[in-house]
Scaffold this active site. Structure first.
Site, PDB file in Angstrom:
ATOM      1  N   LYS A 163     -26.959 118.630 -63.396  1.00  0.00           N
ATOM      2  CA  LYS A 163     -26.125 119.023 -64.372  1.00  0.00           C
ATOM      3  C   LYS A 163     -25.444 118.048 -65.189  1.00  0.00           C
ATOM      4  CE  LYS A 163     -22.615 121.776 -62.364  1.00  0.00           C
ATOM      5  NZ  LYS A 163     -22.204 122.974 -62.776  1.00  0.00           N
TER       6      LYS A 163
ATOM      7  N   ARG B 278     -17.022 118.443 -60.389  1.00  0.00           N
ATOM      8  CA  ARG B 278     -18.117 119.409 -59.739  1.00  0.00           C
ATOM      9  C   ARG B 278     -19.365 118.755 -59.271  1.00  0.00           C
ATOM     10  NH1 ARG B 278     -17.949 124.652 -62.576  1.00  0.00           N
ATOM     11  NH2 ARG B 278     -16.299 124.610 -63.966  1.00  0.00           N
TER      12      ARG B 278
ATOM     13  N   GLY C 220     -24.238 126.813 -54.920  1.00  0.00           N
ATOM     14  CA  GLY C 220     -23.303 127.147 -53.959  1.00  0.00           C
ATOM     15  C   GLY C 220     -23.138 126.245 -52.885  1.00  0.00           C
TER      16      GLY C 220
ATOM     17  N   MET D   6     -22.590 122.919 -52.263  1.00  0.00           N
ATOM     18  CA  MET D   6     -21.537 121.703 -52.550  1.00  0.00           C
ATOM     19  C   MET D   6     -20.408 122.091 -53.227  1.00  0.00           C
ATOM     20  SD  MET D   6     -24.044 118.173 -52.730  1.00  0.00           S
ATOM     21  CE  MET D   6     -24.862 119.184 -54.376  1.00  0.00           C
TER      22      MET D   6
ATOM     23  N   ARG E 260     -29.825 124.452 -68.062  1.00  0.00           N
ATOM     24  CA  ARG E 260     -30.742 124.081 -67.161  1.00  0.00           C
ATOM     25  C   ARG E 260     -32.086 124.613 -67.592  1.00  0.00           C
ATOM     26  NH1 ARG E 260     -28.400 125.918 -61.485  1.00  0.00           N
ATOM     27  NH2 ARG E 260     -28.525 128.116 -62.336  1.00  0.00           N
TER      28      ARG E 260
ATOM     29  N   HIS F 135     -38.821 132.136 -35.409  1.00  0.00           N
ATOM     30  CA  HIS F 135     -39.945 132.381 -34.865  1.00  0.00           C
ATOM     31  C   HIS F 135     -40.849 133.210 -35.421  1.00  0.00           C
ATOM     32  CE1 HIS F 135     -42.953 134.413 -31.816  1.00  0.00           C
ATOM     33  NE2 HIS F 135     -43.137 133.104 -31.505  1.00  0.00           N
TER      34      HIS F 135
ATOM     35  N   SER G  65     -67.857 117.467 -44.218  1.00  0.00           N
ATOM     36  CA  SER G  65     -66.778 118.604 -44.582  1.00  0.00           C
ATOM     37  C   SER G  65     -65.566 118.255 -43.546  1.00  0.00           C
ATOM     38  CB  SER G  65     -67.281 119.953 -44.424  1.00  0.00           C
ATOM     39  OG  SER G  65     -66.346 120.762 -44.730  1.00  0.00           O
TER      40      SER G  65
ATOM     41  N   CYS H  23     -62.792 122.137 -45.238  1.00  0.00           N
ATOM     42  CA  CYS H  23     -63.050 123.582 -45.010  1.00  0.00           C
ATOM     43  C   CYS H  23     -62.022 124.105 -44.034  1.00  0.00           C
ATOM     44  CB  CYS H  23     -64.481 123.728 -44.471  1.00  0.00           C
ATOM     45  SG  CYS H  23     -64.921 123.237 -42.855  1.00  0.00           S
TER      46      CYS H  23
ATOM     47  N   TYR I 197     -65.086 119.024 -53.092  1.00  0.00           N
ATOM     48  CA  TYR I 197     -64.838 120.331 -53.206  1.00  0.00           C
ATOM     49  C   TYR I 197     -63.609 120.666 -52.148  1.00  0.00           C
ATOM     50  CZ  TYR I 197     -67.887 120.991 -49.357  1.00  0.00           C
ATOM     51  OH  TYR I 197     -68.688 121.067 -47.893  1.00  0.00           O
TER      52      TYR I 197
HETATM   53  C1  PEP Z   1     -61.731 123.043 -38.559  1.00  0.00           C
HETATM   54  O1  PEP Z   1     -61.505 122.595 -37.557  1.00  0.00           O
HETATM   55  O2  PEP Z   1     -60.872 122.514 -39.693  1.00  0.00           O
HETATM   56  C2  PEP Z   1     -62.620 124.135 -39.016  1.00  0.00           C
HETATM   57  C3  PEP Z   1     -62.957 124.497 -40.420  1.00  0.00           C
HETATM   58  O3  PEP Z   1     -63.049 124.753 -38.021  1.00  0.00           O
HETATM   59  P1  PEP Z   1     -62.504 125.609 -37.217  1.00  0.00           P
HETATM   60  O4  PEP Z   1     -61.431 126.219 -37.549  1.00  0.00           O
HETATM   61  O5  PEP Z   1     -63.732 126.804 -36.856  1.00  0.00           O
HETATM   62  O6  PEP Z   1     -62.468 124.824 -35.827  1.00  0.00           O
END
Ligand code: PEP
Ligand code: MG
Length: 902
Positions: free
Chosen positions: A29, A98, A107, A109, A343, A459, A786, A854, A874
């Site tokens: 502000k 303010r 809202g 503070m 803003r 949860h 990977s 992955c 990647y």
């Molecule tokens: C991992 O552990 O990140 C993975 C890609 O293998 P998975 O999830 O199949 O254990």
């Protein structure tokens, strides 16, 4: 000796001294008020006390040295500029105090208005207002009320009750019917309430009022609601708030005064135009309180054309200056327009894309900047189906949009019933007061989850988000009666089996079935909506920004896919290969029986027979995937989970055997299975006989898979296609494990591929901490790494990935141990450090080593930025996340600050 001159730290900035880039110091502000002042817009004069002063105060419990003097000096110059003195009995200057943190915390503070009023200056204010006594006494009672509540913790209801009493005595239920005398009486009552609760009289000294109000704003940084909000929004706890002290202007001085809000574009759709609301003869807080109905901003043209035209001019000016949608608060005091705040405005996900595209068209920003202005979370939101809402559908309740999406189904109240109905093919919505780990099966079975208690980190919310399931939590208008299997809301009763619709984005709950619309953005990604042909501005903007992201990013994006159709869809979504094909999914269904044969094999011959039966099936699987991914790399992981996962559960087998024995049936096979299950039982299966360990102890298992992969590749290539297989070994912790598997695999590959020209790479997952720490050695035997960040997080933190999120993460989130589950977003400091070490040491040992990820983190926006920074080649993620990863990889390449578009 020359006297040592001490340079005093600067804690107070006049608006003319700041600018919009000083948000860290002046808060959002304050920085923007300074910017508008310097642009020559009519901002009421004032000054900003810095976040540093706040931090110093919060650390030491007292105002830092020099602050009081600097406030005095700035107040004096404010008084000079306004030609009035704070609280002067005849012609008082009044100020607002303010809060204003770096990130907007609406809202959360405190604010105190009308500081400077007391028993004497209230008379001066009335004279200033042309003898408007009512206005002056109303302003005074507002000060005592706000000051009492926020500065001195006087319970707000006491003031409310006093107002109710005054109205009752007057025989009205409208505040506006209270006249000057009534309000004067109310000021007396308020002062008594104040004295009763604080043990002192309401402070009459204007400077004391100011100092106490400033202190209260500092303190409000640590108020519980502010702490909770910060945790939820992931705003750091140590930023502190600035405090703005601004000359009061009044929108409640009569019909030629008023107050309003304006947006330079529609924050919902991004469309250009005039959007906003105006309320004549009112102060800002009246708009927020919704006491009276506002009129659309266009109406101001009729009410006060001069101010309207002036406002439009400033709006255009601000947009051009900020090069973005701005939202504005303004007040008109007797025909004079004042700009109170601006803003860069919050907007919906759709508006973010549309506006970014428009600003590029208007030449205000370039495509890099457009990319920076949107984010993957917004794109993900646009990919969920939405409700088609026309006027017939009114929500009956609104909770917290805990996990996005649109879900429709029959109401059930127990996990067991959810499972039962879902098994019959019915879509169900699981309704609970709050969920606990026992509800897990029901949550899995349900289309959506609706609770009457709990916030964004309850949860239900955490688990639903983990599952990508629609969830509305904390819809507290619902009176849920589990034993009676019903809930009531808005005077209606909803029984088990009745249909409801819940919107996990807005938190709204509807009775009955609301039709669901597919996302046009998904249609675009699917290729069924041509961005050049459509006049949908959202699709055009998404296309444009995605095209730029693809042209800009360094990270490639692959997908995790185990079937031909998944691979095909991911490819349409832009996947540039498969980063993880989990082969275990190919052993389910009717192939389970072959796996059972393999496990129960008593002799080499029996085992080889089972493997020989699996080989052609696997080969067909791989052929289909190679065909879909024609020419793109496909990383196939050798089987990973413990084999007993393919056998029936122990309890079920034991019962089957007992029942069959009772009936005198032949139970030889069941008994053998039961014995195998008992033999193979593990206390910690995730740390047991799985991954590379299976390949080392079960002769022929990996060999069968390697042969199937190589034969499939050769088949595809001989048919004129192209296949680029990469064989990946899971759960390696030591280079020797990989070397052993590799030696066997290379022999088979050489034998199968012959002169076909097929090239097969062999690499490993890095998902055991030891592998990360010995990556230099492992790289000697691996053509690629990977990162399996799911297991790396599991083993790095020692968190069972299948249990902890539902079991206790809500508490960890509540305590701020982490702001987000480390299974969702990479823990940069811990698990991320393992990734960094492995990447560096792996590449040092083998320059050019191909690196990817992955685990689930491959599709998480913040994690994608991390993987870009670490230098991976990647990321690989589920098909639906591929566009998100493409966008974030583009954003990572144009920014160094991470996904910070808050
Ligand atoms: C991992 O552990 O990140 C993975 C890609 O293998 P998975 O999830 O199949 O254990
Ligand atoms: Mg793993």
């Amino acid at each position: 000796m020359a006297a040592q001159e001490t340079v005093e730290h600067k804690y107070v900035y006049d608006f003319a001294e700041g600018n919009k880039d000083l948000k860290d110091l002046l808060g959002g502000k304050g920085a923007n008020l300074a910017e508008m002042t310097n642009l020559g817009l009519p901002v009421p004069p004032g000054f900003t006390i810095t976040t540093e002063a706040c931090k110093a105060y919060l650390t030491t419990g007292r105002e830092p040295d020099g602050l009081a003097g600097q406030i005095e000096a700035h107040l004096e110059s404010l008084e000079r500029e306004m030609g009035r003195k704070l609280g002067d009995p005849d012609d008082p200057l009044l100020v607002s105090v303010r809060s204003g943190a770096k990130f907007s915390m609406p809202g959360m503070m405190e604010t105190v208005l009308n500081v400077g009023l007391n028993d004497r200056s209230v008379v001066g204010l009335s004279a200033q207002a042309g003898g408007n006594d009512r206005f002056a006494w109303d302003s005074y009672r507002r000060l005592i009320q706000m000051f009492g509540k926020t500065v001195c913790d006087v319970p707000g209801e006491e003031f409310e009750h006093a107002i109710d009493d005054a109205k009752r005595a007057k025989g009205t239920d409208n505040d506006l019917d209270l006249d000057a005398d009534d309000l004067r009486g109310l000021v007396d009552s308020f002062k008594k309430i104040f004295a009763k609760h604080t043990g002192r009289e309401f402070p009459q000294e204007p400077r004391e009022q100011l100092d106490l109000a400033i202190r209260a704003v500092f303190d409000s940084w640590n108020a519980e609601r502010a702490v909770v909000y910060r945790r939820q929004e992931r705003i750091p706890a140590d930023l502190g708030t600035a405090v703005n002290v601004v000359a009061m202007v009044f929108g409640n001085l009569g019909p030629d005064s008023g107050t309003g809000v304006a947006f330079t574009r529609d924050p919902a759709s991004g469309a250009q135009g005039i959007y906003g609301d105006y309320l004549a003869n009112a102060q800002g807080e009246d708009v927020v309180a919704g006491i009276r109905n506002t009129v659309p901003l266009e109406e101001l043209q009729r009410i006060d054309k001069k101010s309207y035209d002036e406002l439009l001019g400033y709006m255009a000016r601000l947009e051009e200056h900020y090069k973005d949608l701005c939202d504005i608060e303004f007040t008109i005091e007797r025909g004079k327009l004042w700009m109170l705040q601006t803003r860069v405005g919050k907007r919906t996900a759709a508006a973010a894309f549309v506006i970014a595209g428009q600003l590029v068209d208007e030449g205000l920003i370039d495509l890099d900047e457009a990319l920076h202005r949107v984010n993957g979370a917004q794109l993900a939101q646009l990919m969920f189906p939405r409700f088609k809402l026309d006027h017939e559908f009114e929500p009956v309740a609104k909770g917290i949009g805990a996990s996005p999406g649109a879900a429709v189904g029959k109401v059930v109240f127990t996990s067991a019933r959810a499972v039962e109905l879902a098994a019959e093919g019915e879509p169900v919505i699981l309704v609970r007061r709050e969920t606990n780990p026992d509800d897990l099966n029901g949550m899995i079975a349900a289309k959506g989850i609706l609770t009457s208690r709990g916030g964004k980190t309850s949860h239900a919310a955490v688990v639903a988000r983990g599952m990508g399931k629609t969830c509305v939590s904390g819809a507290d208008q619902l009176d849920v009666n589990i034993p009676a299997k019903k809930f009531t809301v808005a005077g209606q009763t909803v029984n088990e089996g009745d249909v409801v619709s819940i919107d996990g984005t807005t938190g709204k709950v509807y009775l009955g079935e609301v039709p669901v619309m597919p996302s046009e953005v998904v249609q675009y990604f699917e290729g069924t909506l041509d961005p050049e042909q459509t006049d949908d501005p959202l699709v055009r903007a998404v296309h444009r920004i995605m095209t730029h992201a693809d042209a800009t990013r360094r990270l490639r994006v692959r997908t995790n896919a185990d079937t031909g159709p998944d691979a095909a869809r991911a490819r349409r979504f832009g996947a540039e290969g498969i980063g993880l094909c989990r082969t275990e999914h190919m052993f389910l269904g009717d192939r389970r029986e072959l796996v059972e044969r393999l496990i129960l094999a008593g002799t080499d011959a029996e085992r080889e027979e089972a493997l020989a039966a699996l080989l052609p099936l696997q080969r067909e699987d791989f052929i289909e995937i190679f065909r879909e991914m024609d020419g793109l790399p496909v990383t196939i992981r050798l089987i990973d989970p413990p084999l007993h996962e393919f056998l029936p559960p122990l309890e079920q087998l034991a019962v089957n055997v007992a029942v069959a024995q009772e009936r005198g049936e032949d139970v030889a096979k069941e008994e053998a299975l039961l014995a195998a299950v008992r033999r193979m039982h593990e206390e910690n299966p995730m740390l047991g006989l799985r991954g590379v360990r299976l390949g080392l102890v079960i002769p022929g298992l990996f060999a069968m898979q390697v042969r199937a992969i190589a034969e499939a590749a050769v088949t595809v290539v001989r048919a004129g296609g192209s296949a680029c297989p990469e064989i990946m070994v899971p759960l390696v912790g030591a280079v020797q494990e990989l070397e052993t598997v590799r030696a066997e695999a290379e022999k088979i590959i050489a034998e199968v591929v012959g002169d076909s020209g097929v090239e097969v790479l062999i690499g490993t997952m890095i998902e055991v901490p030891r592998a990360a720490l010995t990556a230099g050695q492992i790289a000697e035997a691996a053509q690629f790494f990977s990162f399996g960040t799911n297991d790396l997080t599991q083993m790095g933190w020692g968190f069972s990935r299948d249990d902890v999120e539902g079991a206790f993460f809500w508490r960890y989130l509540e305590l701020g141990i982490f702001g987000i589950s480390p299974f969702e977003s990479i823990d940069r400091e811990g698990v991320g450090r393992l990734v960094r070490i492995a990447a560096e040491e792996g590449r040092a040992a083998r320059p050019g080593l191909k690196l990817g990820v992955c685990g689930e983190h491959g599709g998480d926006p913040d994690s994608v930025h991390f993987f870009h920074e670490v230098g991976l080649d990647y990321v690989s993620c589920s098909p639906f996340r591929v566009p998100v990863a493409r966008l974030e990889a583009g954003r990572a390449a144009v920014t160094t600050t991470g996904s910070d578009s808050r």
